[in-house]
Design a protein around this motif. Structure first.
Motif, PDB file in Angstrom:
ATOM      1  N   PRO A 377      29.675 -23.706 -71.168  1.00 16.88           N
ATOM      2  CA  PRO A 377      30.388 -24.671 -70.237  1.00 16.88           C
ATOM      3  C   PRO A 377      31.563 -24.972 -71.216  1.00 16.88           C
ATOM      4  N   ALA A 378      32.605 -24.964 -70.620  1.00 17.66           N
ATOM      5  CA  ALA A 378      34.056 -24.995 -71.630  1.00 17.66           C
ATOM      6  C   ALA A 378      34.794 -26.015 -70.852  1.00 17.66           C
ATOM      7  N   VAL A 379      35.685 -26.651 -71.626  1.00 16.56           N
ATOM      8  CA  VAL A 379      36.733 -27.381 -71.179  1.00 16.56           C
ATOM      9  C   VAL A 379      38.188 -26.978 -71.652  1.00 16.56           C
ATOM     10  N   GLY A 380      39.140 -26.839 -70.810  1.00 17.09           N
ATOM     11  CA  GLY A 380      40.359 -26.312 -71.116  1.00 17.09           C
ATOM     12  C   GLY A 380      41.523 -27.347 -71.159  1.00 17.09           C
ATOM     13  N   GLN A 381      42.756 -27.383 -71.942  1.00 16.93           N
ATOM     14  CA  GLN A 381      43.733 -28.314 -71.837  1.00 16.93           C
ATOM     15  C   GLN A 381      45.181 -27.734 -72.329  1.00 16.93           C
ATOM     16  N   ALA A 382      46.108 -27.811 -71.351  1.00 12.11           N
ATOM     17  CA  ALA A 382      47.372 -26.987 -71.661  1.00 12.11           C
ATOM     18  C   ALA A 382      48.011 -28.299 -72.585  1.00 12.11           C
ATOM     19  N   SER A 383      48.595 -27.999 -73.560  1.00  8.77           N
ATOM     20  CA  SER A 383      49.140 -29.158 -74.527  1.00  8.77           C
ATOM     21  C   SER A 383      50.899 -29.156 -74.715  1.00  8.77           C
ATOM     22  N   LYS A 384      51.183 -30.357 -74.979  1.00  9.19           N
ATOM     23  CA  LYS A 384      52.562 -30.482 -75.095  1.00  9.19           C
ATOM     24  C   LYS A 384      53.229 -29.415 -76.274  1.00  9.19           C
ATOM     25  N   VAL A 385      52.455 -29.274 -77.293  1.00  8.02           N
ATOM     26  CA  VAL A 385      52.986 -28.255 -78.186  1.00  8.02           C
ATOM     27  C   VAL A 385      52.956 -26.668 -78.067  1.00  8.02           C
ATOM     28  N   THR A 423      61.756 -27.692 -80.709  1.00  9.93           N
ATOM     29  CA  THR A 423      61.128 -27.166 -79.524  1.00  9.93           C
ATOM     30  C   THR A 423      59.729 -26.683 -79.327  1.00  9.93           C
ATOM     31  N   PRO A 424      58.688 -27.034 -78.733  1.00 14.99           N
ATOM     32  CA  PRO A 424      58.934 -28.174 -77.756  1.00 14.99           C
ATOM     33  C   PRO A 424      58.915 -29.448 -78.151  1.00 14.99           C
ATOM     34  N   GLY A 425      59.648 -30.415 -77.806  1.00 20.75           N
ATOM     35  CA  GLY A 425      59.560 -31.767 -78.229  1.00 20.75           C
ATOM     36  C   GLY A 425      58.806 -32.739 -77.429  1.00 20.75           C
ATOM     37  N   VAL A 453      64.743 -30.937 -78.268  1.00 24.39           N
ATOM     38  CA  VAL A 453      64.980 -32.548 -78.490  1.00 24.39           C
ATOM     39  C   VAL A 453      65.142 -32.740 -80.048  1.00 24.39           C
ATOM     40  N   ARG A 454      66.198 -33.435 -80.258  1.00 22.95           N
ATOM     41  CA  ARG A 454      66.717 -33.736 -81.640  1.00 22.95           C
ATOM     42  C   ARG A 454      66.147 -34.970 -82.402  1.00 22.95           C
ATOM     43  N   TYR A 455      65.211 -34.722 -83.457  1.00 24.61           N
ATOM     44  CA  TYR A 455      64.913 -35.963 -84.014  1.00 24.61           C
ATOM     45  C   TYR A 455      65.526 -36.528 -85.270  1.00 24.61           C
ATOM     46  N   SER A 456      65.511 -37.677 -85.801  1.00 22.35           N
ATOM     47  CA  SER A 456      66.702 -37.997 -86.574  1.00 22.35           C
ATOM     48  C   SER A 456      65.991 -39.253 -87.212  1.00 22.35           C
ATOM     49  N   LYS A 457      66.365 -39.562 -88.487  1.00 18.78           N
ATOM     50  CA  LYS A 457      66.186 -41.067 -89.216  1.00 18.78           C
ATOM     51  C   LYS A 457      67.747 -41.522 -89.480  1.00 18.78           C
ATOM     52  N   LYS A 458      67.377 -43.128 -89.090  1.00 24.98           N
ATOM     53  CA  LYS A 458      68.695 -43.535 -89.045  1.00 24.98           C
ATOM     54  C   LYS A 458      68.468 -44.972 -89.889  1.00 24.98           C
ATOM     55  N   THR A 459      69.616 -45.440 -90.245  1.00 23.63           N
ATOM     56  CA  THR A 459      69.867 -46.817 -90.811  1.00 23.63           C
ATOM     57  C   THR A 459      70.930 -47.328 -90.201  1.00 23.63           C
ATOM     58  N   LEU A 476      67.052 -36.376 -76.111  1.00 20.91           N
ATOM     59  CA  LEU A 476      66.875 -35.245 -75.147  1.00 20.91           C
ATOM     60  C   LEU A 476      68.325 -34.563 -75.119  1.00 20.91           C
ATOM     61  N   LEU A 477      68.242 -33.378 -75.570  1.00 23.54           N
ATOM     62  CA  LEU A 477      69.672 -32.798 -75.677  1.00 23.54           C
ATOM     63  C   LEU A 477      70.328 -31.970 -74.272  1.00 23.54           C
ATOM     64  N   MET A 478      71.134 -32.933 -73.475  1.00 24.65           N
ATOM     65  CA  MET A 478      71.580 -32.669 -72.219  1.00 24.65           C
ATOM     66  C   MET A 478      72.453 -31.499 -72.273  1.00 24.65           C
ATOM     67  N   ASP A 479      73.126 -31.089 -73.138  1.00 21.66           N
ATOM     68  CA  ASP A 479      74.104 -30.001 -73.156  1.00 21.66           C
ATOM     69  C   ASP A 479      73.381 -28.684 -73.610  1.00 21.66           C
ATOM     70  N   GLU A 480      72.310 -28.788 -74.244  1.00 17.22           N
ATOM     71  CA  GLU A 480      71.785 -27.425 -74.631  1.00 17.22           C
ATOM     72  C   GLU A 480      71.029 -26.529 -73.280  1.00 17.22           C
ATOM     73  N   PRO A 481      70.885 -25.466 -73.315  1.00 18.82           N
ATOM     74  CA  PRO A 481      69.971 -24.921 -72.197  1.00 18.82           C
ATOM     75  C   PRO A 481      68.485 -25.169 -72.000  1.00 18.82           C
ATOM     76  N   ARG A 482      68.256 -25.339 -70.733  1.00 20.85           N
ATOM     77  CA  ARG A 482      66.615 -25.811 -70.746  1.00 20.85           C
ATOM     78  C   ARG A 482      66.308 -25.299 -69.351  1.00 20.85           C
ATOM     79  N   TRP A 483      64.974 -25.193 -69.324  1.00 21.58           N
ATOM     80  CA  TRP A 483      64.569 -24.223 -68.011  1.00 21.58           C
ATOM     81  C   TRP A 483      62.986 -24.513 -68.104  1.00 21.58           C
ATOM     82  N   GLY A 484      62.419 -23.880 -66.922  1.00 24.21           N
ATOM     83  CA  GLY A 484      60.895 -23.941 -67.067  1.00 24.21           C
ATOM     84  C   GLY A 484      60.526 -22.714 -67.203  1.00 24.21           C
TER      85      GLY A 484
END
Length: 588
Positions: A377-385, A423-425, A453-459, A476-484
């Motif tokens: 008996p199994a359980v499956g999950q599709a991840s964000k990563v 990616t993925p973010g 997605v751009r991740y940053s450390k800011k002050t 979320l980088l709106m000007d970068e190519p994105r698709w499904g």
């Protein structure tokens, strides 16, 4: 026989004067049944005739907003929750309105994550809906009148993520932080043996910068270290009274720091500074109290073993990990509970000490899986990563991890001052969107997102009486190519059988049928049918709003229907609307 089966599944709610046809087949719960496979046995609509599908009826609901709900069909009635938790009961053959529940939210209630919800549950003569203002409501299935209405979580500023929870002397207290995060319910409830199960969201969402403050980012999600927020939970309530039966908190009550692992459970490096985290332990002894871990997904239920499976969200504070050293158990995990007591059986933490927002958001799916000639008996999950995980349902042991179904770049890299694109973010991979599975071929069908997605450390420098602020941000980088990407994953091997690239990121969910079809919508208004064997597009139609909700299928009087909500998604910029569409083949 069908009446008996579905009475056992969802409770008897017959109130129509029309007797159900012997071949009527309902869609009685969020994932079709407790396994959440979303794979219908119906075959009238199939690869050879799907091109002939035509509109049967459509309804304008009057509520134009992000629409994510799965309609349910039980005994010729369609029940669907609208944005802001209004509920409609419609004749499933004609679309004629039977009743409407108009939800009155608490005054000035701060929404966590917009107005959308994922659907209702139908059982015991009632319709159950979890609300954006953290209530669970039972409606009479005949009339739509309220039977009971209970508060699942206190959503006041005292218990939400807010500066009002900070202690005197906390640096953030005097920093003009704004943006309290409310608590709500996004998941569709599910009912089993007299218990209604729901979980809360909005914990781990974080504080926000005052938008008028110089240097504050616009259109970005930010995270601050600090002692604020609360833990998430999944809870069971009595179907008759609404009384709470048990509650499972998604943050480990002891030792939430775990073992300070340097990799994911499957061995991928996490780029953690373990020495620094351990040195910070004494500074934040109460970190788990604010631990986050929203419950996003409707649980799948193993009725034979009395077990349920659901996913948890990111730890709090989001992204900035300074004030939460350790693995932050049980966040970013697939969790298995005893359904009768709410006690944990096992958990699998996909991303310990998460910095990126990799919630386990897509619902788990139950199926049988063969290992060395033995059926397990199994359980499956599709991840964000970007991987599909298969586990032993009883022990949690990882049985298979698929190859990546989406591009992966700089995975688990830490944010930098100049910003790093990953990616993925935070949006996925696979977001909240439900997947589907054909149990005969052991093929998982996965709708995914490619969106850098751009991740940053800011002050922000000190100014006047306002101290300097360090924070993390994602954009979320709106000007970068994105698709499904729509993928067919062979779970026996973990390899891709086929993949189809779509113009828009796939946010909404899938329907699989025994007619060898996969139905999926897109944010541009397209509703598509693909050949499940090879991924060829066989039919498409264009609606007036984004199709960002899961399609379903049902059969009445021997006629098979396809139904879907079209209301778009504001977060992703998809056109909003207020329609429910139903399709069938032309009458002979």
């Amino acid at each position: 026989m069908r009446k008996i089966i579905y009475s056992l599944l969802v409770g008897s709610i017959v109130f129509s004067s029309i007797q159900p046809h012997a071949k009527d087949i309902d869609w009685p719960m969020y994932g079709l049944d407790y396994s959440h496979q979303r794979h219908s046995p119906l075959t009238q609509i199939k690869a050879s005739n799907v091109a002939n599908l035509q509109s049967t009826w459509r309804v304008h609901t009057g509520v134009k907003a992000s629409f994510q709900a799965t309609p349910l069909v039980v005994d010729r009635v369609m029940y669907v929750s609208l944005p802001f938790n209004h509920v409609l009961a419609l004749d499933a053959v004609t679309g004629k309105e039977i009743w409407r529940y108009q939800h009155q939210r608490k005054k000035d209630y701060r929404l966590c994550c917009g107005p959308a919800n994922r659907g209702v549950a139908v059982s015991d003569g009632k319709v159950f809906v979890g609300t954006v203002d953290a209530r669970l409501i039972a409606l009479d299935a005949r009339t739509g009148k309220v039977v009971w209405d209970i508060e699942v979580a206190d959503g006041s500023s005292a218990s939400a993520e807010s500066i009002q929870t900070l202690q005197d002397g906390d640096k953030l207290k005097n920093s003009s932080i704004a943006g309290q995060s409310g608590i709500g319910i996004a998941m569709a409830p599910i009912v089993y043996q007299g218990k209604v199960l729901v979980g809360i969201t909005g914990v781990g969402y974080g504080l926000h910068l005052d938008s008028e403050r110089e240097g504050a980012p616009l259109g970005a999600v930010v995270g601050f270290a600090g002692s604020y927020g609360r833990a998430g939970f999944l809870a069971a309530f009595d179907v008759k009274t609404g009384q709470r039966i048990w509650q499972f908190d998604t943050v480990a009550p002891q030792a939430w720091e775990g073992t300070f692992t340097t990799t994911t459970p499957d061995g991928v490096p996490l780029n953690r500074d373990i020495n620094l985290e351990k040195n910070n332990l004494h500074r934040y002894p109460d970190a788990a109290k604010y631990g986050g871990g929203s419950a996003w997904t409707t649980p799948a239920i193993d009725t034979k073993r009395g077990l349920l499976y659901f996913g948890t969200g990111n730890p709090s504070p989001q992204m900035d990990d300074t004030s939460r050293p350790g693995d932050n158990l049980y966040t970013i995990s697939l969790v298995c509970l005893d359904i009768h007591t709410g006690k944990i059986r096992w958990h699998y933490q996909q991303v310990p000490h998460d910095l990126w927002g990799y919630d386990v958001a897509s619902p788990a799916i139950l199926f049988d899986y063969e290992v060395q000639g033995k059926k397990i008996p199994a359980v499956g999950q599709a991840s964000k990563v970007g991987w599909y995980y298969v586990h032993d349902r009883v022990t949690g042991r990882l049985l298979k991890k698929s190859e990546a179904f989406i591009p992966q770049t700089n995975l688990f890299a830490r944010p930098t001052p100049e910003g790093i694109v990953i990616t993925p973010g935070a949006v996925g991979g696979v977001n909240w969107t439900p997947t589907a599975l054909n149990p005969k071929t052991l093929t998982a069908f996965v709708p995914a997102i490619h969106w850098p997605v751009r991740y940053s450390k800011k002050t922000i420098p000190a100014k006047g009486d306002k101290p300097s602020l360090d924070y993390s941000t994602l954009e979320l980088l709106m000007d970068e190519p994105r698709w499904g990407v729509l993928s067919a994953v062979d779970l026996k091997t973990g390899k891709m059988k086929w993949q189809v690239k779509t113009p828009e990121p796939l946010v909404g969910g899938l329907l699989s049928t025994a007619g060898d079809l996969i139905f999926v919508g897109e944010g541009n208004g397209s509703l598509n049918a693909f050949d499940a064997k090879n991924g060829h597009r066989l039919w498409t139609t264009t609606l007036s709003a984004g199709v960002n909700a899961p399609p379903i299928t049902y059969q009445i009087d021997g006629i098979q229907y396809i139904a879907v909500a079209a209301g778009g998604n504001q977060l992703f910029g998809f056109k909003q609307g207020d329609e429910i569409h139903v399709y069938s083949l032309p009458k002979k």
